[in-house]
Design a protein around this motif. Structure first.
Motif, mmCIF file in Angstrom:
data_model
loop_
_atom_site.group_PDB
_atom_site.id
_atom_site.type_symbol
_atom_site.label_atom_id
_atom_site.label_comp_id
_atom_site.label_asym_id
_atom_site.label_seq_id
_atom_site.Cartn_x
_atom_site.Cartn_y
_atom_site.Cartn_z
ATOM 1 N N MET A 52 39.713 40.929 47.338
ATOM 2 C CA MET A 52 40.063 39.509 47.258
ATOM 3 C C MET A 52 39.009 38.716 46.474
ATOM 4 O O MET A 52 39.355 37.833 45.677
ATOM 5 N N LYS A 53 37.726 39.019 46.691
ATOM 6 C CA LYS A 53 36.679 38.283 45.985
ATOM 7 C C LYS A 53 36.732 38.547 44.483
ATOM 8 O O LYS A 53 36.529 37.635 43.677
ATOM 9 N N VAL A 54 37.016 39.788 44.102
ATOM 10 C CA VAL A 54 37.117 40.130 42.679
ATOM 11 C C VAL A 54 38.286 39.396 42.039
ATOM 12 O O VAL A 54 38.158 38.802 40.959
ATOM 13 N N VAL A 55 39.431 39.427 42.695
ATOM 14 C CA VAL A 55 40.625 38.761 42.167
ATOM 15 C C VAL A 55 40.387 37.262 42.032
ATOM 16 O O VAL A 55 40.710 36.646 40.999
ATOM 17 N N ARG A 60 39.495 32.521 38.630
ATOM 18 C CA ARG A 60 38.745 31.282 38.428
ATOM 19 C C ARG A 60 38.109 31.249 37.042
ATOM 20 O O ARG A 60 38.152 30.227 36.345
ATOM 21 N N ASN A 61 37.537 32.364 36.614
ATOM 22 C CA ASN A 61 36.880 32.410 35.310
ATOM 23 C C ASN A 61 37.878 32.443 34.152
ATOM 24 O O ASN A 61 37.574 31.957 33.060
ATOM 25 N N SER A 62 39.038 33.021 34.388
ATOM 26 C CA SER A 62 40.036 33.142 33.321
ATOM 27 C C SER A 62 40.840 31.869 33.126
ATOM 28 O O SER A 62 41.288 31.584 32.000
ATOM 29 N N PHE A 63 41.056 31.120 34.201
ATOM 30 C CA PHE A 63 41.896 29.925 34.136
ATOM 31 C C PHE A 63 41.162 28.699 34.696
ATOM 32 O O PHE A 63 41.588 28.112 35.698
ATOM 33 N N PHE A 78 50.179 38.008 42.587
ATOM 34 C CA PHE A 78 49.583 39.256 42.115
ATOM 35 C C PHE A 78 49.623 40.320 43.206
ATOM 36 O O PHE A 78 49.919 41.495 42.933
ATOM 37 N N TYR A 79 49.314 39.956 44.450
ATOM 38 C CA TYR A 79 49.343 40.947 45.519
ATOM 39 C C TYR A 79 50.757 41.450 45.779
ATOM 40 O O TYR A 79 50.945 42.607 46.175
ATOM 41 N N ARG A 80 51.730 40.610 45.513
ATOM 42 C CA ARG A 80 53.126 41.069 45.564
ATOM 43 C C ARG A 80 53.355 42.116 44.469
ATOM 44 O O ARG A 80 53.994 43.148 44.695
ATOM 45 N N THR A 81 52.832 41.866 43.269
ATOM 46 C CA THR A 81 52.935 42.829 42.171
ATOM 47 C C THR A 81 52.252 44.140 42.528
ATOM 48 O O THR A 81 52.766 45.226 42.243
ATOM 49 N N LEU A 82 51.074 44.047 43.150
ATOM 50 C CA LEU A 82 50.318 45.240 43.520
ATOM 51 C C LEU A 82 51.116 46.106 44.499
ATOM 52 O O LEU A 82 51.156 47.339 44.357
ATOM 53 N N ALA A 83 51.744 45.471 45.473
ATOM 54 C CA ALA A 83 52.573 46.206 46.428
ATOM 55 C C ALA A 83 53.766 46.848 45.723
ATOM 56 O O ALA A 83 54.115 48.005 45.979
ATOM 57 N N GLU A 84 54.373 46.085 44.831
ATOM 58 C CA GLU A 84 55.528 46.609 44.098
ATOM 59 C C GLU A 84 55.134 47.758 43.189
ATOM 60 O O GLU A 84 55.881 48.725 43.030
ATOM 61 N N SER A 293 42.630 42.925 40.018
ATOM 62 C CA SER A 293 41.689 43.566 40.936
ATOM 63 C C SER A 293 40.703 44.485 40.219
ATOM 64 O O SER A 293 39.758 44.969 40.837
ATOM 65 N N HIS A 294 40.918 44.729 38.916
ATOM 66 C CA HIS A 294 39.940 45.504 38.158
ATOM 67 C C HIS A 294 38.657 44.685 37.973
ATOM 68 O O HIS A 294 38.721 43.487 37.720
#
Length: 306
Positions: A52-55, A60-63, A78-84, A293-294
């Motif tokens: 969560m901290k990485v995401v 925050r830095n990207s947008f 995004f976490y919905r995408t990760l599950a999918e 999350s990367h």
């Protein structure tokens, strides 16, 4: 390079994992994408709070121009995408050609097949949506073999598992360290008489070299793998950016946008720059589909004095 041999316990573990994945893959669509996916989302987002901290920091830095509320919405999606993505990937364990065509389509298929027919070319993609579905391109152009270039995993069991998922009709895997040698060895005759499509995921975090080129990407100084550009220039191969469009749960459409025609005289880093710009535009359009999350920005640009 010859793959590592498996021990007896590793072989048993691999076969059990594969059997479980195959069983899951034949379950009904509604169960996989509306029951299992929802459960996974709940676990990842509310219980495990996976990276969560990485995401949060990456968003925050990207947008910086977006509000805190807007970034929280993207994070949740995004976490919905990760599950999918987990469901999508395991679903590949039992994938017929007919089923594969339902999970991934190709926009402007006739125009693209006409442009690349009889030629080797490079497809540059990213960790966006279910990038694994790109392996099914060979179903649409039977005269071509997709060579998925990848980084081997540390776990030999998971390495073998993912290779089984990715090796499909007209599709094979080659480790990144062997990719140039593989292409140079096979470019004249191809593989099974088929032209080669070198599939590269170029948005990973490469090692920092003294000559690394820095790009401005999502408001941050970023380095990218440049193997695609080097291969294109050395062998005069056309390069296409793979744009992924999510249609619904587990369903995508890809579009191939030209980056380089294989003949144009270009300055160093121009091909990679074009890839970066197309990737950034795709992310800004659907930010929740990229792999936030990367730890993409672990390396910082060195300060130059003077």
């Amino acid at each position: 390079m010859k793959p590592a041999e498996l021990t007896t316990m590793q072989r048993i573990g691999l076969e059990m994992l594969w059997a479980t994945a195959r069983l899951f893959a034949v379950m009904p669509y509604w169960f996989k994408y509306y029951i299992v996916e929802n459960v996974l989302f709940f676990l990842l987002f509310y219980c495990l709070r996976y990276r969560m901290k990485v995401v949060t920091a990456n968003l925050r830095n990207s947008f910086p121009e977006k509000s805190e509320h807007e970034r929280r919405v993207i994070r949740r999606r995004f976490y919905r995408t990760l599950a999918e993505l987990f469901v999508d990937t395991v679903n590949m364990a039992h994938m017929s050609p007919e089923k594969a065509r339902t999970v991934i389509g190709v926009k402007d298929l006739e125009a693209h097949t006409a442009a690349v027919h009889g030629r080797d070319w490079i497809a540059m993609t990213a960790h966006f949506g279910c990038w694994e579905y790109c392996s099914y391109w060979g179903l649409y152009e039977r005269s071509q073999m997709l060579v998925a270039v990848y980084h081997p995993l540390r776990s030999v069991v998971m390495e073998r598992f993912y290779r089984r998922l990715r090796n499909f009709d007209n599709s094979m895997t080659v480790a990144m360290r062997d990719s140039l040698r593989f292409y140079l060895r096979n470019r004249e005759k191809g593989v099974d008489g088929k032209n080669l499509v070198m599939g590269l995921i170029a948005d990973q975090n490469p090692p920092l070299r003294p000559d690394s080129h820095w790009f401005r990407f999502l408001n941050q100084d970023t380095i990218f793998f440049d193997g695609g550009e080097k291969l294109a220039l050395r062998c005069h191969l056309p390069v296409y950016f793979v744009k992924m469009e999510r249609l619904q749960r587990g369903r995508y459409r890809m579009c191939f946008e030209p980056i380089y025609d294989g003949e144009e005289e270009v300055a160093p880093n121009v091909i990679t720059e074009r890839y970066v710009r197309k990737l950034e535009a795709m992310i800004r359009e659907r930010p929740e589909l990229w792999m936030w999350s990367h730890r993409r920005w672990k390396r910082k640009r060195p300060h130059v004095n003077g």
